[in-house]
Design a protein around this motif. Structure first.
Motif, mmCIF file in Angstrom:
data_model
loop_
_atom_site.group_PDB
_atom_site.id
_atom_site.type_symbol
_atom_site.label_atom_id
_atom_site.label_comp_id
_atom_site.label_asym_id
_atom_site.label_seq_id
_atom_site.Cartn_x
_atom_site.Cartn_y
_atom_site.Cartn_z
ATOM 1 N N THR A 276 -2.215 -25.160 -13.445
ATOM 2 C CA THR A 276 -3.411 -24.724 -12.733
ATOM 3 C C THR A 276 -4.419 -25.855 -12.641
ATOM 4 O OG1 THR A 276 -2.998 -22.569 -13.685
ATOM 5 C CG2 THR A 276 -5.105 -22.892 -12.616
ATOM 6 N N ARG B 68 -3.461 -28.011 -9.911
ATOM 7 C CA ARG B 68 -3.752 -27.399 -8.605
ATOM 8 C C ARG B 68 -5.250 -27.433 -8.304
ATOM 9 N NH1 ARG B 68 1.156 -24.609 -8.418
ATOM 10 N NH2 ARG B 68 0.698 -23.285 -10.172
ATOM 11 N N ASN C 33 -9.967 -18.387 -4.391
ATOM 12 C CA ASN C 33 -9.529 -17.079 -4.887
ATOM 13 C C ASN C 33 -8.122 -17.155 -5.452
ATOM 14 O OD1 ASN C 33 -11.898 -15.900 -4.265
ATOM 15 N ND2 ASN C 33 -11.174 -14.768 -2.493
ATOM 16 N N ASN C 34 -7.243 -17.916 -4.773
ATOM 17 C CA ASN C 34 -5.886 -18.077 -5.292
ATOM 18 C C ASN C 34 -5.916 -18.737 -6.660
ATOM 19 O OD1 ASN C 34 -4.838 -16.965 -3.020
ATOM 20 N ND2 ASN C 34 -4.315 -18.908 -2.035
ATOM 21 N N GLU D 194 -10.677 -18.794 0.165
ATOM 22 C CA GLU D 194 -9.406 -18.136 -0.108
ATOM 23 C C GLU D 194 -8.572 -18.968 -1.083
ATOM 24 O OE1 GLU D 194 -7.606 -14.608 0.481
ATOM 25 O OE2 GLU D 194 -9.546 -15.345 1.140
ATOM 26 N N THR D 195 -8.612 -20.292 -0.917
ATOM 27 C CA THR D 195 -7.893 -21.165 -1.840
ATOM 28 C C THR D 195 -8.457 -21.011 -3.250
ATOM 29 O OG1 THR D 195 -8.004 -22.679 0.022
ATOM 30 C CG2 THR D 195 -6.911 -23.468 -1.946
ATOM 31 N N ARG E 150 -9.154 -11.739 -8.213
ATOM 32 C CA ARG E 150 -9.656 -12.590 -7.142
ATOM 33 C C ARG E 150 -11.157 -12.451 -6.933
ATOM 34 N NH1 ARG E 150 -5.690 -14.390 -3.705
ATOM 35 N NH2 ARG E 150 -7.024 -14.365 -1.889
ATOM 36 N N GLU F 115 -7.037 -16.369 -9.188
ATOM 37 C CA GLU F 115 -5.973 -15.420 -9.514
ATOM 38 C C GLU F 115 -5.029 -16.048 -10.530
ATOM 39 O OE1 GLU F 115 -4.054 -14.054 -6.017
ATOM 40 O OE2 GLU F 115 -3.093 -12.378 -7.039
ATOM 41 N N GLU F 116 -4.783 -17.358 -10.354
ATOM 42 C CA GLU F 116 -3.930 -18.042 -11.321
ATOM 43 C C GLU F 116 -4.592 -18.100 -12.681
ATOM 44 O OE1 GLU F 116 -2.080 -21.835 -10.661
ATOM 45 O OE2 GLU F 116 -1.944 -21.377 -8.524
#
Lengths: 379, 398
Positions: free
Chosen positions: A176, A179, A147-148, A144-145, A157, A151-152
């Motif tokens: 990004t 991150r 996917n985030n 999920e992380t 996703r 998305e960025e």
């Protein structure tokens, strides 16, 4: 019946035919196996493919080169980035388009993130097939992380449409990048925790060690690719052996089966190769984030993309192995023919051979360890 | 309870009625009360708690919508299942198919007759109490086999067959571990076994000698296998057999199987508590002396918490371990657990002939070893929690 019974020592038995799938909890989508069993022991498991056929190859003849990129996402929705890249590589080879250097790095970063995500699904669902529920959820939590982050990077996703002919759709921003680094710092200990929870578990190892062993010869003759091939101890990775993009500049290892719990090429080896590939992907990501130069993310590509007549085959190392796009151009705006070669399809063919004499529970472990993915089989 | 009814009959509460009819009425009433007041909410709350505990271990939220923290989820599920169509497949053996859930349910519910919740809180203190439990829980396998056969589904059949092999096999190590305690206590009555122990941990049979300590874990493992719990949940193994013997069931009949499964968790804990953990024994405090109600409440809570601890452990195990394969399951039982439980039985008998002082020394060593193991275990749990950085995930995000 009585005559039959006499020939079989006074006790008449017959094999039971079970249809595993297409709606079965652990066939990962819509696969089907016609399984003949004697009680729990399988005598034959015939794979039946084609439940998820969407004519992606035919669609390729009807849309433009640029327009086909989103369709390639759907070839394998767990690792959409690789199909993007393989098709774009083919198109670029045909037209001789240059990719900007930053674009190459963006591609590698996106692909390796996607590889981690795909392998997380693979090892997670594999754990679930064996009956361990918690690792699956933990793996999906990490995915999920990713996917985030995806998305960025590209706004989607799952089906990214990120890699375009000549580069990538959007540049990766410095925030990004920061991150992604943060995620890597967080993720590497998580792999260790995952190993403590699942890979080191006695029951898990007992279930997999020595089950469904693929010998080197079989792996070659059945054309296994990717982690399934490397699990059998063959060091073959498209990124290293037929290098593309900026992979030659990056340092990474190609993990192969170690047979440290069972025999070489068993289910555990294939699983273990995936775990270690995730760690290697983390290494690649760190290098890429360091080496990424400044510059444009995509080169100038004409909107009406007309490669000269010819044909070419481009292959990338996808999470499920060698993924290739064979594109034939007749010089027009539309490809004359597109053909996709994927790893899961050949992996399905070996199940018939491996399933003789194993138990029903092992068949599920076998399907999980080969990481076959229904959309990729049928396209 | 039985004594109480005898008293009532003597007092003439059931005047003009044959004694047997009075007993029958009392039995039905007691069963109804136990079922609706204790067993149903217990199984329901256990199902909710399992989902919450499990969710938390998997960094999810779990059911939290019905009632505070979702505590009434089981009621909603029950009502939903009551309203669902009770489907019987056309090819099924309709009578057996309909009967099977009740057989499973009865097998599980009957155990509550002899579970001692307190010194006076027991339906009937049978003199063969623990043998009775072993006997009635065997009824469950009949129900599961019926369900597997009558569904006329190949997955159900495989599940039923697996279950039959599993439950029948694991009754042997479970029975032998129980026998270890029966030898020590000299009785099969549940209350008798508890009375043979004291309130303090060093008076429990668990720490009586190293063999009973081992027998406890053998019993618990075998009981998990008998209750079809992970890592031994192969009869319903949803990733292999779709849903095993419950594949064709729907609505309330489906729920009955799971009712029995969750309730059975508590029975496992209760039997383990009775046999090994001193049951309802509470310290002889001054405040209990002149208030029998407080004493009964304290005993009930002691027993309940001890038993529920093992329910929690079973949930924890389920969230952690993968599932074994059917041949590994059989090998584990026949190659390891059966011989080990024989060793425990014989070793424990040998201890009974040992001088008292020497036995105390061994008991103390066992207790010390258990405490050291416990400390090490929690140290490792803390390590795992620290490594997992729970502050990232344990925030309740509701």
């Amino acid at each position: 019946m009585n005559e039959l019974a006499e020939t079989q020592g006074g006790f008449y038995t017959e094999d039971m035919t079970i249809s595993v799938g297409p709606q079965h909890p652990s066939t990962h989508g819509v696969l089907r196996f016609v399984v003949k069993t004697d009680g729990e022991v399988i005598s034959e498991a015939i794979p039946d493919v084609g439940y998820l056929h969407r004519s992606i190859e035919k669609i390729g003849e009807k849309v433009t080169y640029h327009g086909y990129v989103p369709y390639t996402d759907r070839a394998d929705y767990l690792a959409a980035m690789f199909a993007n890249q393989a098709f774009c590589l083919a198109a670029e080879k045909l037209a001789g388009t240059e990719v900007t250097r930053r674009g190459e790095f963006c591609r590698v970063i996106a692909c390796e993130l996607n590889r981690i995500a795909s392998h997380l699904i693979s090892v997670g669902t594999f754990g679930q097939d064996i009956g361990a529920m918690t690792p699956f959820v933990h793996a999906l939590r990490e995915r999920e992380t990713i996917n985030n982050l995806m998305e960025e990077i590209c706004g989607a996703r799952l089906t990214y449409n990120y890699i375009r002919i000549g580069g990538v759709g959007y540049d990766i921003l410095p925030e990004t990048c920061a991150r992604i680094l943060e995620f890597l710092d967080h993720f590497e200990p998580i792999v260790a925790e995952f190993n403590r929870l699942l890979s080191g578990n006695k029951i898990f190892i007992e279930r997999l060690a020595g089950v469904a062993v693929v010998s080197k010869e079989d792996a070659f003759s059945y054309n296994l690719v990717g982690p399934n091939l490397r699990g059998s101890g063959i060091k073959w990775d498209i990124r290293r052996d037929i290098p593309y993009s900026v992979y030659p500049e990056l340092e990474f290892e190609v993990p192969i089966g170690t047979a440290h719990v069972g025999s070489l090429g068993d289910s555990f080896d294939r699983y273990w190769v995936r775990i270690r590939e995730m760690q290697e992907s983390c290494k690649i990501l760190r290098q890429c984030l360091k080496m990424m130069p400044k510059g444009p993310a995509i080169s100038k590509v004409p909107r009406k993309f007309r490669p000269p007549a010819g044909e070419c085959y481009a292959r990338v190392e996808a999470p499920r192995g060698d993924m290739g796009f064979y594109v034939v151009s007749d010089g027009s705006e539309y490809p004359y023919r597109v053909r996709i070669r994927t790893g899961s399809y050949t992996a399905m063919s070996i199940i018939d051979k491996l399933s003789k004499g194993i138990m029903v529970a092992d068949l599920i472990a076998l399907i999980g360890s080969l990481d076959v993915d229904a959309p990729e089989i049928d396209r | 309870m039985q004594a109480y009814i005898d008293q009532l009959i003597q007092d003439g509460a059931f005047a003009g009625m044959p004694k047997e009819v009075a007993y029958a009425i009392a039995m039905v009433l007691v069963a109804l009360v136990v079922l609706s007041v204790f067993v149903a909410p217990l199984a329901g709350v256990t199902s909710w708690l399992e989902r919450r505990v499990w969710a938390r271990m998997q960094s999810r939220v779990g059911p939290n919508r019905v009632g505070p923290q979702g505590v009434l989820q089981w009621l909603a599920d029950g009502i939903k299942n009551l309203l669902k169509e009770d489907l019987i497949p056309a090819a099924a053996d309709a009578k057996l198919f309909a009967l099977a859930p009740y057989v499973v349910f009865v097998g599980f519910l009957c155990t509550f007759v002899v579970i001692p919740f307190g010194a006076g809180l027991i339906v009937a203190d049978l003199n063969i109490g623990i043998l009775y439990i072993l006997a009635v829980t065997s009824l469950v396998v009949v129900g599961i086999l019926m369900a597997g056969w009558a569904s006329n589904n190949k997955w159900s059949l495989l599940g039923g067959m697996r279950s039959a092999a599993q439950i029948v096999s694991y009754e042997i190590p479970a029975g032998l571990s129980v026998l270890t305690i029966v030898f020590l206590a000299g009785t099969m009555s549940m209350q008798g076994i508890i009375n043979a122990q004291g309130w303090a941990p060093w008076d429990w049979f668990l720490f009586h000698n190293p063999f009973t300590f081992a027998a406890f874990f053998l019993y618990f493992t075998a009981a998990l296998a008998e209750g079809n719990r992970t890592p031994f949940d192969i009869p319903e193994a949803e990733s292999e057999l779709v849903a095993g013997y419950v594949t064709e069931y729907s609505g309330m009949r489906f729920l009955f199987f799971f009712f029995a499964e969750w309730g059975n968790l508590y029975v496992i804990g209760a039997v383990a508590t009775t046999l090994f953990l001193g049951g309802w024994q509470v310290p002889p405090l001054a405040i209990f002396e002149n208030s029998p109600v407080l004493l009964a409440v304290a005993q009930f809570l002691t027993f309940f918490l001890k038993a529920y601890l093992w329910v929690f452990v079973a949930m924890w195990v389920r969230a952690t371990l993968p599932r074994v394969r059917v041949d590994q399951l059989m090998a584990l039982c026949w190659k390891y657990m059966v011989p080990l439980s024989f060793v425990c039985l014989i070793g424990s008998i040998a201890f009974m002939f040992m001088a008292d002082d020497l036995r105390r020394v061994f008991g103390a060593i066992t207790l010390g070893f258990a405490i050291a193991t416990m400390i090490n275990f929690f140290r490792r749990v803390m390590f795992q929690i620290r490594e997992a950085k729970p502050e990232l995930y344990l925030k309740p995000h509701i």
